[in-house]
Design a protein around this motif. Structure first.
Motif, PDB file in Angstrom:
ATOM      1  N   THR A 154       0.834  -1.210   0.000  1.00  0.00           N
ATOM      2  CA  THR A 154       0.000   0.000   0.000  1.00  0.00           C
ATOM      3  C   THR A 154       0.865   1.255   0.000  1.00  0.00           C
ATOM      4  N   GLU A 155       1.952   1.221   0.773  1.00  0.00           N
ATOM      5  CA  GLU A 155       2.843   2.389   0.847  1.00  0.00           C
ATOM      6  C   GLU A 155       3.486   2.675  -0.509  1.00  0.00           C
ATOM      7  N   ILE A 156       3.920   1.627  -1.194  1.00  0.00           N
ATOM      8  CA  ILE A 156       4.553   1.821  -2.504  1.00  0.00           C
ATOM      9  C   ILE A 156       3.549   2.426  -3.488  1.00  0.00           C
ATOM     10  N   LYS A 157       2.328   1.929  -3.466  1.00  0.00           N
ATOM     11  CA  LYS A 157       1.276   2.490  -4.333  1.00  0.00           C
ATOM     12  C   LYS A 157       1.063   3.965  -4.030  1.00  0.00           C
ATOM     13  N   SER A 158       1.095   4.295  -2.738  1.00  0.00           N
ATOM     14  CA  SER A 158       0.847   5.678  -2.319  1.00  0.00           C
ATOM     15  C   SER A 158       2.003   6.599  -2.715  1.00  0.00           C
ATOM     16  N   VAL A 159       3.227   6.149  -2.494  1.00  0.00           N
ATOM     17  CA  VAL A 159       4.408   6.980  -2.770  1.00  0.00           C
ATOM     18  C   VAL A 159       4.570   7.223  -4.273  1.00  0.00           C
TER      19      VAL A 159
END
Length: 848
Positions: A219-224
């Motif tokens: 989720t963090e990678i998608k967000s960043v």
């Protein structure tokens, strides 16, 4: 400056806390352990000062008994030593918990190797889109193995997890209670674990650590990196699983065990989804949406608890998509991210959680092939070569009624392959799609496996499995290029690869490679083998993926993992990073959510760095290659001379803890390959091999030969060339720093009494001389004043752990000496040796 700040923080939140909680620990009412906390500092001082003065472990322990106790009989002394061991084991758990709890405070999202750091660098260099493109085609796969390097029973691991939570909250009352529980909880398994026990132990981590840590990182990678058309590849993070599928030398793994483990993995991921969905439903209570999610929840429940019910990943995603559509149309997309996160977990973990690999030794598989040929309708006068045997089985597909055979090895080999279709039907193809052949050295080792599929009556397009050779000996690595060339040209195998998307995974064994060739030679040989395999695969249009069999310590391919992968350069295929983790590496590097998330992203960003961020230090010039080759050859010659010494194996048998690994209830498998009573070097497993050197605090596989190689260049006035190589090559620098880590965990004063041994004195001196030479020249090469100078936090952690276990090491060596002197009381002292194995390994974490 940052290192200094981090070092000071470590002192405050780890070292100081350990002193505080350790004093609390000393006052707790443990069964039969009163006053141990008062006596232990005296044993430490006796050990520290004693070794500095050249005393033996026997002298040190006898001085301790005389100066600090009133014990007279041997039984009383043994009882006290067992209590000390128990106490130190619990100190180790306390320090582990404190260090783990401090992890988030010692690391930040902007650290080197984090996703945020990579994004910031990419933004500065205008290469964000390149990183996005790489993320869509790249992947990280971590494969959990059941190798016995972690000695905590499950009950202790649960306490360790809870302690970390309470230490984070600074809850003295709860810490006090947990330490009391720790004092009364056994640290030793009464019986050897079964392969199913080992699998369940690691499945615990899948459910309670990796389900969340990988999901949150995804989720963090998608967000960043979010942009309109950015969709992450569902295979960006993958988990692999060996317990229950790894037959290599483990006679207790059967087709039935494999089936049960596959079933447990399937049930565990469904349970994780069921729990996750409960949380999602608490927020998505809206008309139209709640009904869909309730129905999905009931389907999951039925799939978990009713035999005739099941559910597929596609079915779950279809229901989530329906709910999302209603949520967007009628409820303003409220809490939509909860549905997205849940769907991402299903995309990542499917209905398999982790892919269960099958693995077996090539020599065992050849025996099975020979047996099948003996059962075939072939003229007895006709003698087939090994290549003709697999060809005959593939072309003729003899249909054996193997279920009724008495010959277990071949029967189980065929049963394990026959059931793959059923496992894939339930867990999905990702649930079981790889067969790994240990000790691969020839084409027949790979083709034999395909022959088993044909004997099990699989049609060509039904063989939905990747066949993976594992090159791990010097001979295997040397043959790797010619083996793969011949395979790529084999019409049957070529057609199989086409059906598998023209992708070939090749495994390389760091542990056995280092055991066979020594530290520098093994790493250089694997590096150059990867280059050759990259080139030959490209020539044949094959996408190659390298799978590294790495252990925790440098001697088994561990150490600075991010630096290792980030330094490989453009000449090695960088399609995916795959590696094994095991034992204490699971608990110490991937043991809680924060650590797991951090170390998964370190692997991911290492792969991205190689392709996106150019750096001349990653590429080797021809001169540097020549230099590397010369150094590795000199190192190999020195290590080979040690291996050829007739005292090499006897020294490990008689002077180390090697033979006690098999007597401890650590893991389900034997500590050596083969069933012969004679111990041969080639049958030694890497873990007890490396672990025994570690218990001696000699760590030979992590440095032996490096000093001699460096010294030869110094003699020839070419040391400046090596110094330049260290400055210009990230790969060489990483190897040297990892080797220095091995040196820092060595302590030869512990065994200096051996130099007077009539049989082994000269052999011990050879080891010590190379240690001193390696230490002096690596310090000169790096310009450091002390080992691990560039990593003050890790250095401090090692120092504290070494201090904790020094009394334990003294006890172990004392027991080994007593076994030789008092054979009539051998059994009691052997128990002391075995028991001290646990604490030494657990405290060192990645040294075995």
């Amino acid at each position: 400056m940052r290192n200094n700040n981090r070092s000071e923080k470590f002192r405050q939140i780890v070292e100081n806390k350990f002193q505080i909680y350790n004093s609390l620990f000393m006052s707790l009412p443990y069964d039969k352990m009163s006053n141990i906390g008062m006596l232990l500092p005296f044993l430490y001082e006796e050990s520290k000062e004693g070794y500095e003065a050249g005393k033996t472990p026997e002298d040190i322990l006898e001085n301790f008994f005389t100066n600090h106790t009133h014990l007279k009989t041997e039984k009383e002394k043994l009882d006290l030593l067992f209590k000390i061991i128990q106490y130190i084991e619990r100190q180790v758990v306390l320090f582990d918990s404190i260090e783990d709890a401090a992890f988030p405070q010692l690391h930040s999202d902007s650290d080197a190797g984090t996703v945020q750091n990579i994004f910031d660098r990419a933004t500065q260099q205008n290469s964000v889109q390149e990183v996005r493109d790489k993320l869509n085609e790249f992947g990280v796969k971590v494969v959990f193995t059941a190798h016995p390097t972690q000695f905590y029973p499950n009950s202790v691991q649960r306490i360790l997890h809870d302690l970390k939570t309470q230490i984070t909250a600074d809850s003295i009352t709860n810490i006090d209670l947990l330490l009391q529980q720790l004092g009364k909880t056994p640290f030793v398994n009464k019986e050897k674990p079964t392969p199913l026990d080992e699998a369940m132990s690691i499945i615990y981590y899948l459910r309670y650590i990796y389900y969340d840590s990988l999901g949150e990182l995804f989720t963090e990678i998608k967000s960043v990196f979010k942009t309109e058309n950015f969709h992450l590849n569902e295979d960006l993070f993958q988990l692999g699983f060996w317990p229950g599928g790894d037959r290599d030398g483990n006679p207790f793994v059967t087709a039935e065990i494999t089936r049960k483990v596959a079933e447990e993995l399937h049930l565990s991921i469904l349970k994780s989804y069921y729990s996750h969905l409960k949380y999602v439903r608490r927020r998505l209570s809206f008309s139209g949406v709640s009904e869909i999610l309730e129905k999905l929840s009931q389907k999951l429940y039925d799939a978990i608890f009713k035999e005739d019910c099941d559910i597929s990943a596609e079915e779950m995603i279809t229901e989530i998509n329906k709910a999302e559509e209603i949520l967007s149309e009628k409820h303003n997309g409220l809490f939509k991210e909860l549905l997205e996160n849940f769907r991402d977990r299903i995309r990542i973990f499917g209905t398999h959680f982790a892919g269960l690999d099958l693995r077996q030794d090539s020599r065992v598989l050849q025996k099975a092939i020979d047996f099948l040929i003996s059962k075939s309708e072939i003229n007895e006068s006709e003698s087939l070569t090994e290549n003709q045997k697999f060809k005959y089985l593939i072309e003729n597909k003899p249909d054996f009624n193997f279920a009724n055979w008495d010959e277990d090895l071949t029967k189980d080999t065929l049963q394990s392959i026959a059931q793959i279709t059923q496992i894939q039907a339930k867990n999905g193809e990702r649930g079981m799609n790889r067969y790994i052949i240990s000790n691969s050295e020839a084409v027949k080792d790979v083709m034999n496996v395909l022959a088993f599929f044909k004997v099990c009556q699989y049609e060509d397009d039904e063989i939905k499995m990747d066949i993976i050779p594992l090159f791990e000996t010097m001979e295997g690595l040397g043959n790797g290029e010619s083996v793969m060339k011949e395979l790529y040209e084999n019409s049957f195998y070529k057609a199989h690869l086409e059906r598998r998307g023209n992708q070939q995974t090749i495994m390389l064994g760091f542990s056995d490679g280092t055991k066979d060739g020594g530290y520098l030679k093994a790493n250089w040989e694997i590096f150059t083998t990867k280059e050759k395999l990259t080139k030959i695969s490209k020539e044949y249009g094959i996408k190659v993926v390298f799978f590294d069999g790495r252990g925790g310590p440098p001697a088994r391919g561990g150490g600075k993992t991010h630096d290792f992968y980030a330094s490989q350069g453009k000449t090695i295929a960088n399609n995916k990073i795959e590696l094994t983790i095991q034992g204490q590496t699971i608990t110490s590097v991937f043991g809680n959510k924060e650590q797991a998330k951090f170390n998964f992203e370190q692997l991911l960003t290492a792969g991205i760095e190689n392709d996106v961020f150019s750096n001349f230090k990653k590429e080797l010039t021809e001169n540097e290659r020549t230099l590397f080759e010369e150094l590795s050859t000199l190192s190999f010659e020195k290590y080979s001379s040690l291996k050829a010494n007739p005292l090499f194996v006897p020294y490990l048998q008689e002077m180390s803890t090697l033979e006690y690994y098999g007597k401890a209830n650590i893991g389900s498998r034997p500590s050596k390959r083969g069933g012969s009573s004679e111990l041969k070097f080639e049958d030694l497993r890497a873990i007890p091999f490396v672990g025994s050197w570690s218990q001696l605090k000699q760590n030979v596989p992590g440095f032996f030969g490096v000093g001699t190689a460096l010294n030869q260049f110094k003699k020839e006035n070419k040391f400046e060339e090596v110094r330049q190589l260290y400055k210009d090559s990230d790969f060489f620098r990483t190897l040297i720093l990892n080797s220095m880590m091995s040196l820092s965990k060595s302590y030869f004063p512990l065994t200096s009494y051996m130099k007077k041994d009539e049989k082994y004195g000269d052999f011990w001196q050879i080891l010590f001389d190379e240690y001193q030479l390696s230490r002096a020249l690596m310090l000169e090469l790096t310009g450091f004043k002390a080992l691990m100078e560039e990593e003050p936090v890790s250095k401090k952690s090692v120092e504290i752990r070494e201090k904790i276990v020094l009394p334990l090491l003294s006890i172990q060596q004392y027991a080994l000496i007593k076994i030789k002197k008092n054979p009539e009381n051998k059994e009691a002292f052997e128990k002391l040796v075995i028991r001290s194995l646990f604490g030494n390994i657990n405290a060192s974490r990645n040294s075995a």
